[in-house]
Write an enzyme that holds these catalytic residues in place. Structure first.
Site, PDB file in Angstrom:
ATOM      1  N   ASP A 494       4.590 -10.789  -1.954  1.00 40.95           N
ATOM      2  CA  ASP A 494       4.717  -9.616  -2.825  1.00 40.95           C
ATOM      3  C   ASP A 494       5.560  -9.865  -4.050  1.00 40.95           C
ATOM      4  OD1 ASP A 494       3.465  -7.662  -1.111  1.00 40.95           O
ATOM      5  OD2 ASP A 494       5.204  -7.834   0.186  1.00 40.95           O
TER       6      ASP A 494
HETATM    7  C1  NOJ Z   1       6.768  -7.987   3.445  1.00 34.38           C
HETATM    8  C2  NOJ Z   1       5.446  -7.334   3.473  1.00 34.38           C
HETATM    9  O1  NOJ Z   1       5.414  -6.339   4.457  1.00 34.38           O
HETATM   10  C3  NOJ Z   1       4.361  -8.326   3.716  1.00 34.38           C
HETATM   11  O2  NOJ Z   1       3.135  -7.693   3.594  1.00 34.38           O
HETATM   12  C4  NOJ Z   1       4.460  -9.459   2.737  1.00 34.38           C
HETATM   13  O3  NOJ Z   1       3.420 -10.320   2.967  1.00 34.38           O
HETATM   14  C5  NOJ Z   1       5.799 -10.116   2.820  1.00 34.38           C
HETATM   15  N1  NOJ Z   1       6.787  -9.116   2.534  1.00 34.38           N
HETATM   16  C6  NOJ Z   1       5.959 -11.307   1.889  1.00 34.38           C
HETATM   17  O4  NOJ Z   1       6.182 -10.937   0.589  1.00 34.38           O
END
Ligand code: NOJ
Length: 804
Positions: A494
């Site tokens: 993200d």
């Molecule tokens: C937390 C998120 O819930 C997840 O979807 C994501 O892939 C990870 N962060 C990595 O950024």
């Protein structure tokens, strides 16, 4: 210092000291009704949606010592006044003679001893009942009679949780409480926001006569709220004021005189906190749970639910920590992430910024597929309701309204409003469901796409198979200048937010994996023509991947909008990313020699004894061109932290390459149980996987955060069972293809698959890691490593011998 131990026999983790390094929690109930309780009785409860229908006010960021949502006070007659303390530690922080909190499956039980009273408080939500039961047992352990009062207290939140914090004008004018007197003399204290009056009212009641009550926080604490939660002034009076709040900060405090207790005598008080549309109708349920027998039965029923679930897969390996994790807390955490997605925890505040994540829940269902596949399929269907007709997916949705949004991707006008990976994960979920159940009819179910017309009706519908095909199409139609999939606003990571036009090698490989799954699925349903077309897509993407992704010693992670690589030796920071190495192995895009070289680079450059870092070195100043990742200091979260979710992918990749020893080393080094021995460094609950641990570039290397709601749970479960132990459902049967540590003599496992009970024994006489040399099914030798589902027996004994 240790704060507790595992009691595997009782299926509990036992916290033995109330001053844990941070708050430790357990989940009770489900998203339909439930929440979490911390190890000092702080309680966050909602019904159906923590953002839109919250019941208690638990502010996660408050210090551990502060009152949060719930407590109990005990009053003992003392000279002319009272001794007042809480048997839950917070908020009175008394120096108990004894304390323990048993974290069980769907319940927590806190037992303390103080002033000659042992108090045991069990919090749970019955399987069928939409209420929290707070079952309090007080025992006189003094050598003289005692007279005590019990005062459980709940503090309410406005149902629209965010309003509680951003509107101190409207909220207090709307909150009201009323007492309902039953003919029997029992009392139910109700509470509601005015607009919900008669529609959704919270109720708080108990199974003993309430002598008096309070519903206004200001009056309860007293002295214009200069009275404190640690010593509410109203409790100095014989009775509370029986005040029904017309506004303000609403609480529910119910004073019970428990009467005289002889030495050794125990008395119980069972409280219920729930929500009802019509209290009259809710009364039968309330009355039912006033009976201790009904409470005991509900508790036993909860235990049976877990026994049934856990018995579906049982493993016995030479590694006790692995057995314990896969036998108990790992499936428990998987069930929790399945229920709560990333909606509500100590870190996900449940105020609406996060909901049920499309990407997250698509992966979470993989963690419960072997035990409750039908539950998984229901969530898959919900997720597909928020897929758009172009095949992309809304990033998250709120279950009570089914309203969806694009998460952070909605933030920047100049960036794409989608995540490049979301749409592909659901293919993994659906194919796994069909492999587990053989239910191909599921693919024909018709589900609307997300877009609605002006009347709120869906514009287009499609079968589940159509949805999956559109997922593939979306990625195929959104390629960058190298013919690789675009990142969108971000991909799985993200926090890397690159300019429009950037390409993602993670999405490239996830697309490859999704295509492989689709090809298998299409062949299973005899659609060879489409399967052939998809094989063409797979080969074409594989070629492009190999043309652009190799960096010499490892694979790159992104190509930015100018075609510059990230995750390359040409970068100063973020030179190598873990996911860029593991996913090409999982997708099958990496040629074997490069797969081995790149996975060795993970071992030498990214692994630490506390877990594998997501990338290295960390970016050391904020850089808008990379986005959120650079907002963390080096070593934290996605910026060079040990991002746990990505660790099991390394284990899976190593098993694909046959490296059982290394896969197991990776597995064991992050087993939360191991952290019990260095808990002052780790800090969070040692019974579940956290999302992240600070990496070795950070001064607090080893400190974990964001426990419970992480994709780590589902993927560690899969890495353990499906890849290390190698028990994998396939369309045609159950594959057993272990990749275990070479020193193991073998292992045993029981697993229910397509209503048949498999008893599996794996023998490893030559001490290899991988390679099935023989497979015997009910005494008959079978070729390959799959036990065919066509075998006509309910109980299937399988012996696998590993060898050259
Ligand atoms: C937390 C998120 O819930 C997840 O979807 C994501 O892939 C990870 N962060 C990595 O950024």
């Amino acid at each position: 210092m240790k704060y507790g131990y595992f009691d595997n026999e009782k299926r509990e983790y036992v916290i033995t000291h109330p001053k844990t390094p941070v708050k430790w929690i357990n989940y009770i109930g489900t998203l339909s009704f439930g929440g979490f309780v911390d190890h000092t009785g702080g309680l966050l409860v909602c019904k159906g949606d923590p953002a839109l229908n919250r019941i208690t006010k638990y502010i996660q960021q408050l210090p551990s010592s502060d009152f949060k949502g719930f407590t109990i006070y005990i009053r003992l007659k003392h000279k002319d006044g009272f001794r007042i303390f809480s048997p839950l530690f917070v908020p009175t922080l008394d120096p108990y003679d004894a304390y323990e909190c048993r974290v069980g499956l769907g319940y927590s039980r806190i037992t303390t001893e103080y002033y000659g009273i042992r108090t045991s408080v069990t919090f749970f939500v019955p399987l069928a009942g939409e209420r929290v039961l707070i079952d309090i047992a007080v025992t006189n352990i003094a050598n003289h009679p005692l007279v005590c009062d019990l005062v459980p207290v709940v503090e309410y939140s406005h149902p629209i949780a965010i309003k509680q914090y951003n509107n101190a004008d409207w909220v207090p004018q709307t909150m009201q409480s009323k007492i309902y007197n039953e003919d029997s003399g029992m009392k139910v204290l109700t509470q509601y926001a005015f607009c919900n009056k008669g529609i959704t009212e919270n109720f708080f009641t108990s199974n003993r006569p309430v002598s008096s009550f309070e519903s206004d926080r200001k009056r309860f604490l007293g002295d214009n709220e200069y009275g404190r939660w640690s010593f509410p002034l109203s409790l100095r009076q014989e009775e509370l004021d029986n005040y029904e709040a017309f506004r303000g900060d609403n609480i529910g405090a119910l004073l019970h005189h428990m009467g005289k207790m002889e030495t050794g005598e125990t008395k119980r008080l069972v409280c219920q906190l729930g929500q009802a549309g019509d209290l009259e109708k809710a009364l039968s349920g309330i009355k039912k749970f006033r009976k201790e027998k009904a409470v005991d039965e509900a508790f036993e029923e909860l235990g049976r639910f877990w026994t049934t679930l856990l018995e579906k897969v049982v493993i016995k390996t030479p590694d006790i920590p692995m057995n314990n994790m896969i036998g108990l807390f790992n499936p428990y955490q998987c069930h929790t992430t399945f229920n709560w997605s990333r909606f509500l925890s100590l870190y996900q505040l449940g105020l609406g910024a996060r909901g049920i994540g499309f990407r997250d829940s698509s992966q979470d269902v993989l963690g419960i597929m072997d035990r409750i596949p039908e539950e998984a399929s229901k969530l898959i269907e919900k997720l597909l309701h928020v897929q758009k007709s172009d095949g992309s997916a809304m990033h998250q949705f709120y279950p009570s309204s089914m309203e969806a949004n694009m998460g952070d991707a909605a933030e920047s006008d100049d960036r794409p409003r989608y995540y490049g990976d979301d749409n592909l994960w659901i293919i993994l979920s659906v194919s796994e469901y069909i492999k587990e159940t053989g239910n191909r009819d599921f693919l024909d179910k018709v589900i609307p796409y997300y877009e609605k017309n002006r009347k709120g009706k869906p514009i287009e519908t499609g079968t589940i198979l159509d949805h999956l095909k559109r997922s593939i199409d979306f990625t195929r139609n959104n390629l960058g200048s190298h013919g690789l999939p675009l990142v969108g606003f971000a991909d799985w990571n993200d926090s890397v937010n690159l300019e429009t036009g950037s390409e993602s090698l993670l999405v490239t490989n996830l697309y490859g994996k999704a295509l492989r799954e689709m090809i298998g699925l299409l062949r299973y349903i005899d659609d060879g023509e489409t399967a052939d077309a998809y094989s063409g897509y797979y080969e074409a993407m594989k070629e492009r991947f190999n043309a652009y992704a190799w960096d010499g010693g490892w694979f790159i992670r992104y190509l930015d909008h100018n075609g510059n690589p990230l995750g390359s030796k040409t970068n100063d920071a973020g030179r190598i990313y873990t996911n860029a190495q593991t996913w090409p192995v999982i997708s099958g895009f990496a040629p074997e020699d490069k797969a081995r070289i790149s996975m060795n680079a993970v071992y030498t450059m990214l692994n630490t004894p506390k877990g594998i870092k997501l990338s290295t070195p960390g970016y050391n100043r904020f850089d808008l061109s990379k986005g959120g990742v650079t907002s963390y200091p080096p070593g934290a979260k996605e910026n060079g932290g040990i991002f746990m979710h990505a660790n099991p992918w390394a284990m899976i990749a190593e098993t694909i390459l046959g490296n059982g020893d290394r896969a197991f080393e990776y597995y064991s080094q992050i087993n939360p149980a191991v952290k019990n021995d260095c808990i002052d460094e780790f800090e969070v609950e040692p019974y579940v996987y956290p999302q992240n641990i600070l990496g070795n570039e950070h001064p607090q290397f080893g400190l974990a955060r964001n426990s419970w709601l992480s994709g780590t749970a589902a993927w560690m479960y899969q890495a353990g069972i499906k890849y290390i132990l190698g028990i994998r459902p396939e369309y045609e049967g159950l594959r057993i293809d272990p990749c275990i540590p070479s020193h193991w003599d073998g292992y045993k496992a029981d697993r229910v698959f397509r209503s048949k009970k498999f008893s599996i024994e794996v023998r490893n006489p030559l001490h290899v890691s991988k390679g099935v040399s023989s497979l015997t099914v009910n005494g008959t030798s079978v070729k390959g490593d799959i036990v065919p589902v066509s075998i006509n027996a309910k109980e299937i004994a399988v012996t696998v011998v590993l060898g050259e």
